[in-house]
Design a protein around this motif. Structure first.
Motif, PDB file in Angstrom:
ATOM      1  N   VAL A   1       1.689   5.125  -2.192  1.00 49.90           N
ATOM      2  CA  VAL A   1       1.119   6.193  -2.877  1.00 49.90           C
ATOM      3  C   VAL A   1       1.675   5.446  -4.626  1.00 49.90           C
ATOM      4  O   VAL A   1       3.190   6.127  -4.244  1.00 49.90           O
ATOM      5  N   PRO A   2       1.155   5.715  -5.461  1.00 47.99           N
ATOM      6  CA  PRO A   2       1.979   5.498  -6.488  1.00 47.99           C
ATOM      7  C   PRO A   2       2.132   6.373  -7.165  1.00 47.99           C
ATOM      8  O   PRO A   2       3.420   6.196  -7.869  1.00 47.99           O
ATOM      9  N   TRP A   3       1.518   7.627  -6.652  1.00 49.77           N
ATOM     10  CA  TRP A   3       1.977   8.855  -7.354  1.00 49.77           C
ATOM     11  C   TRP A   3       3.576   9.554  -6.667  1.00 49.77           C
ATOM     12  O   TRP A   3       3.728  10.713  -7.313  1.00 49.77           O
ATOM     13  N   ALA A   4       4.051   8.755  -5.944  1.00 48.09           N
ATOM     14  CA  ALA A   4       5.083   9.529  -4.846  1.00 48.09           C
ATOM     15  C   ALA A   4       6.249   8.786  -5.097  1.00 48.09           C
ATOM     16  O   ALA A   4       6.194   7.312  -5.193  1.00 48.09           O
TER      17      ALA A   4
ATOM     18  N   ASN B   1       6.684   8.698  -0.490  1.00 46.79           N
ATOM     19  CA  ASN B   1       5.921   7.359   0.632  1.00 46.79           C
ATOM     20  C   ASN B   1       6.615   7.579   2.078  1.00 46.79           C
ATOM     21  O   ASN B   1       5.147   7.806   2.730  1.00 46.79           O
TER      22      ASN B   1
ATOM     23  N   HIS C   1       1.439  -1.203   0.398  1.00 45.47           N
ATOM     24  CA  HIS C   1       0.028   0.014   0.066  1.00 45.47           C
ATOM     25  C   HIS C   1       0.650   1.150   0.009  1.00 45.47           C
ATOM     26  O   HIS C   1       0.771   2.579   0.514  1.00 45.47           O
TER      27      HIS C   1
END
Lengths: 402, 225
Positions: B99-102, B107, B97
């Protein structure tokens, strides 16, 4: 601070194409609203300018019956009963400052090999001053030229430009209805007056010449009257009406003439503008509602896709109110970005369209403020539901073990 | 003996779905002291998740008493629970889990967002944690550019950023190959040796072996093996 913003709203820019798509509705709605409002504001300025061009203390008697349609005075039937003698009788009324008999017709003007169909107005030596026409070059008619049926002409600005271009026209010959006339003056650019006529697309000749040499008639199409002051104008209008009814021996209910004031023309035009404005307003409000629903939809989708992220934020110590604010602000941001683009686009179009439709160019301060305010309202409106949904996410979705 | 970090007394949890209610936890008792490393094992549907969820202050039990650092959890407000999750508890998950954009570093810093402002010190600490976990060259990579083991190490750094007193791990090796699993287990052991309390839920007996204590949860109660 920068890092904090990135961690809060980084997801926004993650899917840029989708962001753009969700903006389109807002962009169209906001720019349409802005353009419509700008036209409204500009129309007010234009109307005032037109009253000034026409002259607030000026009115005209039109032969036959005339109606004001879509802001233009339309002569609906031609009568031959309005004579030069009527104009002379009106001149003797108290409160008349200037008066000019008018014979208006269409004709062909030819000069330097250019043929133009235009309006020819037969008037007297007082007309130019009454209408506040500025002269670009040359001079006005003399009283003698009117009395002697001289073949002299004053050209409207567009006519002069099309025939002679940049060079001086005074002293040159033009053919009006195939008869040679000497150009004695040229009008400076004026624009459209309250009656909806382009004052630059006309030529002026002595009314005597127009009636005899050009059109061979013994009647006038109208009489222009200037009152001594704006305040005495309503009284004078009444006097003129009574005088003409008596002279023409007609039933007051079936007059063979009409009287038009700048006010009448402008009122009719404002009516049209209002109808148009409310139509465009409804359309742009509809656009904005669709745009708001678009943003709400995209945000709901985004919440559904980001349940894990939301659960994670909760597990890491976010409260539900933090999540609510985050998604509300995201919606607001999307809407504001759309609003900003819409306002910029709208401004560009305003600056192109206003001149294209002959509207005075104004800086639309009030429309911009109205659009910005509406955008914020819409952003909040669109954001509440998705943000509320986001707070309902159960962080249990993070856990995978049985 | 000192006061336990966690004290569960007769914890029950009932989920109501329509007219049917499921009693998932049927009276769980548990004591966890500072410095413990507890592995919870048991069959699927035995209530491990629900227990971890309650331990992590993400939900309240239906009945029973849960003392976390001596405070009765049932009396805490939502804000107080969020604050404790943020300050005292670190989570790691089977699916990482992130976050994909960070980036990895961003993260790791995510929990500090809910503590208040992010300081230079936090950024430095996050960077040191990543260094320590062997990710010194990958701080600015996005999760998609990292292997599963690397992603889980980022998640561990994220769990440690606010210096929690308890680390909750839900099947942390479930999505990893054996080599990455061993690395993660080694890290957890080291952290425990440094004094961090860890509760781990796992199916894998090998992973459970690294814990100091193992308990089995079956049909909503702890049972003897």
């Amino acid at each position: 601070m920068k890092l904090k913003l990135k961690l809060l709203f980084g997801a926004l820019l993650h899917k840029k194409l989708r962001l753009l798509l969700s903006l389109i509705g807002i962009i169209i709605g906001v720019s349409a609203l802005l353009i419509m409002n700008s036209f409204g504001e500009s129309a007010k300025v234009k109307t005032l300018a037109e009253i000034e061009t026409f002259g607030p203390d000026l009115f005209m008697v039109i032969s036959g019956s005339a109606r004001v349609m879509a802001g233009r005075a339309m002569q609906t039937e031609q009568m031959t009963t309005l004579k030069v003698e009527d104009a002379q009788a009106i001149r003797n009324l108290p409160g008349v400052k200037n008066i000019s008999p008018v014979y208006t017709g269409q004709t062909v003007v030819r000069g330097e090999g250019v043929n133009l169909i235009t309006t020819v107005n037969g008037v007297n030596e007082e007309y130019v001053a009454m209408r506040n026409y500025p002269l670009l070059e040359g001079r006005n008619f003399s009283r003698e030229e009117i009395q002697t049926l001289s073949k002299v002409v004053i050209l409207g600005y567009k006519i002069k430009s099309q025939v002679f271009g940049e060079k001086s026209a005074v002293g040159e010959k033009v053919l009006v209805s195939k008869l040679p006339f000497t150009v004695i003056g040229v009008l400076a650019p004026i624009g459209v007056d309250a009656s909806g006529q382009d004052q630059d697309d006309q030529v002026l000749v002595p009314y005597t010449t127009a009636m005899s040499a050009l059109f061979n008639v013994d009647y006038l199409t109208g009489i222009f009257i200037k009152a001594e002051s704006t305040s005495t104008l309503p009284y004078l209008v009444k006097q003129v009406e009574e005088l003409l009814i008596k002279r023409h021996k007609v039933d007051p209910k079936r007059k063979d003439f009409s009287i038009l004031k700048a006010e009448d023309l402008v009122q009719a035009k404002e009516q049209t503008t209002r109808t148009f404005s409310s139509l465009v307003a409804s359309v742009s409000i509809l656009c904005l509602i669709v745009g708001a629903l678009g943003v709400a939809g995209i945000m709901t989708l985004s919440v559904n896709e980001r349940t894990k992220e939301i659960g994670l934020r909760l597990a890491l110590g976010a409260q539900r109110r933090d999540i609510f604010m985050q998604f509300l602000i995201e919606s607001l941001f999307i809407t504001l970005a759309g609003g900003l683009i819409g306002i910029l686009l709208g401004l560009i179009l305003v600056f192109i369209l206003l001149p294209a439709f002959n509207y005075p160019l104004i800086v639309p301060v009030k429309p911009v403020l109205v659009s910005s305010f509406l955008t914020i309202i819409i952003g909040l409106f669109a954001g509440v539901y998705p943000a509320y949904r986001a707070t309902k996410i159960d962080p249990a979705i993070l856990l995978k073990s049985g | 003996m000192s006061e336990p970090l966690i004290l569960l007394r007769d914890i029950k949890k009932v989920f109501v779905v329509g007219k049917i209610s499921y009693e998932v936890l049927k009276g769980v008792n548990l004591e966890v002291f500072a410095g413990d490393f507890l592995a919870i094992m048991g069959p699927s549907g035995g209530g491990k998740s629900t227990l971890l969820y309650i331990l992590g202050l993400l939900d309240k039990p239906t009945s029973g008493s849960y003392l976390f650092e001596g405070r009765e959890v049932s009396t805490l407000s939502e804000a107080e629970m969020a604050h404790l999750r943020n300050q005292k508890i670190g989570f790691i998950f089977q699916a990482f889990h992130l976050v994909p954009w960070a980036t990895a570093l961003e993260n790791v810093l995510l929990p500090t967002l809910y503590r208040g402002s992010i300081t230079e010190k936090d950024v430095k600490r996050a960077s040191l944690l990543l260094d320590r976990l062997g990710l010194q060259n990958k701080q600015n990579l996005k999760p998609a550019e990292l292997s599963g083991g690397e992603q889980q190490r980022v998640a561990i750094a994220r769990a440690l950023i606010n210096q929690p007193s308890l680390l909750l791990a839900d099947e942390p090796t479930g999505n990893l190959d054996s080599k990455s699993s061993q690395e993660v287990v080694k890290i957890l052991k080291e952290l425990n040796e440094e004094g961090l309390t860890i509760i781990l839920v796992t199916h894998d007996p090998e992973v459970a072996k690294s814990a100091k204590k193992v308990k089995f949860l079956k049909d909503g109660v702890f049972v003897e093996e």
